[in-house]
Design an enzyme around this catalytic site. Structure first.
Site, PDB file in Angstrom:
ATOM      1  N   HIS A 157      19.606  28.561 -11.233  1.00  0.00           N
ATOM      2  CA  HIS A 157      20.426  29.697 -11.803  1.00  0.00           C
ATOM      3  C   HIS A 157      19.616  30.969 -11.776  1.00  0.00           C
ATOM      4  CE1 HIS A 157      23.260  26.690 -13.211  1.00  0.00           C
ATOM      5  NE2 HIS A 157      22.470  26.422 -13.886  1.00  0.00           N
ATOM      6  N   LYS A 174       1.019  -1.346  -0.019  1.00  0.00           N
ATOM      7  CA  LYS A 174      -0.087  -0.146  -0.126  1.00  0.00           C
ATOM      8  C   LYS A 174       0.724   1.292  -0.070  1.00  0.00           C
ATOM      9  CE  LYS A 174      -4.350   0.114   0.670  1.00  0.00           C
ATOM     10  NZ  LYS A 174      -5.231  -0.754  -0.126  1.00  0.00           N
ATOM     11  N   ARG A 225      28.495  35.353  -7.139  1.00  0.00           N
ATOM     12  CA  ARG A 225      27.125  34.939  -7.763  1.00  0.00           C
ATOM     13  C   ARG A 225      26.078  34.667  -6.740  1.00  0.00           C
ATOM     14  NH1 ARG A 225      28.012  28.776 -10.242  1.00  0.00           N
ATOM     15  NH2 ARG A 225      28.477  27.867  -8.186  1.00  0.00           N
ATOM     16  N   THR A 280      -3.216  -5.696   0.647  1.00  0.00           N
ATOM     17  CA  THR A 280      -2.663  -4.139   0.869  1.00  0.00           C
ATOM     18  C   THR A 280      -3.572  -3.504   1.922  1.00  0.00           C
ATOM     19  OG1 THR A 280      -3.963  -3.263  -0.893  1.00  0.00           O
ATOM     20  CG2 THR A 280      -1.854  -4.376  -1.511  1.00  0.00           C
TER      21      THR A 280
HETATM   22  O1  LIG Z   1      29.082  25.111  -8.712  1.00  0.00           O
HETATM   23  C1  LIG Z   1      29.100  24.909 -10.247  1.00  0.00           C
HETATM   24  N1  LIG Z   1      29.445  23.556 -10.722  1.00  0.00           N
HETATM   25  C2  LIG Z   1      29.484  23.450 -12.024  1.00  0.00           C
HETATM   26  O2  LIG Z   1      29.769  22.069 -12.286  1.00  0.00           O
HETATM   27  C3  LIG Z   1      28.848  24.321 -12.781  1.00  0.00           C
HETATM   28  N2  LIG Z   1      28.519  24.236 -14.220  1.00  0.00           N
HETATM   29  C4  LIG Z   1      28.175  25.483 -14.346  1.00  0.00           C
HETATM   30  O3  LIG Z   1      27.696  25.967 -15.865  1.00  0.00           O
HETATM   31  N3  LIG Z   1      28.059  26.405 -13.420  1.00  0.00           N
HETATM   32  C5  LIG Z   1      28.645  25.446 -12.471  1.00  0.00           C
HETATM   33  N4  LIG Z   1      28.441  25.553 -11.158  1.00  0.00           N
END
Ligand SMILES: O=c1[nH]c(=O)c2[nH]c(=O)[nH]c2[nH]1
Length: 299
Positions: free
Chosen positions: A255, A11, A177, A58
């Site tokens: 990203h 289940k 970043r 079940t």
């Molecule tokens: O921390 C990261 N690892 C990666 O393997 C990778 N590849 C990427 O395009 N940016 C990043 N950033």
């Protein structure tokens, strides 16, 4: 002619809630989980000969989950998964393995007027604690614990440079970043002989330590890459949890792209002037690793 080469059944999505009531002080504590129970064993004839006599229904697996939840603690989920798994393997001689998965959902106690409320809770995130236990007849109990859906972001303190470059490389190097990911972290425990051994382990303490290490390392590490930061997390969890054999992470790199706004009256929004970004939903990087202790030579 054909034959069953592997089968299991049970289940899924058994929803379960338990309240513990402390009669002395009126404080109630709640746990909510979703359970999946799958059994393996001498069940081939149920598939090949319509032989239902070997089927522990079940529905029976669901009712057992409720009954054992009433008779036992369901927290920590690792212990409840082990209790349930061992029950199936011990109760039915033809069932040789039970796979129990538990997803524990968050109910965080409300703080009202600065005080913890005795019986009110809120869902503070989609994060879950996931436990996968397998009880095998004569072979003990294997348990893996996971943190899932823990969404984190840091607005600086992350770089990515020095990576391999060739004619396929367009990505520029960066010394500053945004780093964001949805943490999926898992740790596999050493095999336990039985439920009595499982009872002795402080699973909640290790879960808290792993979560704290994840957050602290994410926040404080001057990240060279997702790879380097996640390895530091694994290394620390292994150091603080001797009963854990392996640690693994699966981290999407969510990203956030810079937007060049210079076309509009020369607005500066790139490099050190970047403040407005475009969060991306896909594609995303995905970095995974499993880390174990180094084998110590006896020489
Ligand atoms: O921390 C990261 N690892 C990666 O393997 C990778 N590849 C990427 O395009 N940016 C990043 N950033």
């Amino acid at each position: 002619m054909s034959q069953v080469s592997y089968a299991r059944y049970g289940k899924d999505n058994i929803r379960l809630y338990k309240v513990d009531k402390d009669e002395k002080n009126g404080i109630q504590t709640v746990t909510e989980m979703t359970v999946c129970s799958l059994l393996e064993g001498d069940i081939e004839t149920s598939f090949t000969e319509a032989d239902n006599s070997v089927i522990v229904a079940t529905d029976t697996q669901k009712q057992t989950t409720y009954i054992l939840a009433k008779q036992n603690p369901i927290n920590p989920p690792e212990l409840f998964a082990a209790i349930l798994g061992e029950h199936f393997v011990k109760t039915y001689s033809h069932i040789h393995a039970a796979h129990i998965k538990i997803i524990q959902h968050r109910w965080t106690r409300m703080i009202i007027d600065g005080k913890p409320h005795p019986h009110s809770f809120y869902r503070d995130s989609d994060e879950t604690r996931v436990v996968e236990a397998v009880a095998r007849e004569g072979k003990g109990i294997d348990i893996r614990t996971k943190i899932e859906k823990l969404l984190v972001l840091k607005s600086t303190g992350s770089a990515f440079h020095g990576f391999h470059r060739d004619e396929y490389t367009q990505l520029g190097e960066t010394w500053d970043r945004i780093l964001s990911t949805e943490v999926e972290a898992g740790w596999k425990w050493k095999t336990f002989k039985n439920v009595d051994e499982v009872r002795k382990v402080d699973f909640n303490a290790v879960w808290k330590a792993a979560r704290d290490i994840t957050l602290k390392t994410f926040a404080e590490d001057d990240s060279a890459s997702v790879q380097a930061t996640m390895y530091k997390m694994c290394d620390q969890i292994l150091a603080c949890a001797p009963l854990v054999d392996t640690v693994d992470y699966s981290l999407p790199n969510k990203h956030y792209f810079e937007i060049d706004l210079s076309w509009h009256k020369g607005l500066k929004n790139t490099g050190k002037d970047a403040t407005v970004f475009a969060p991306q939903s896909n594609p995303n990087g995905l970095i995974q690793c499993t880390v174990t202790r180094k084998f110590k030579s006896k020489l």
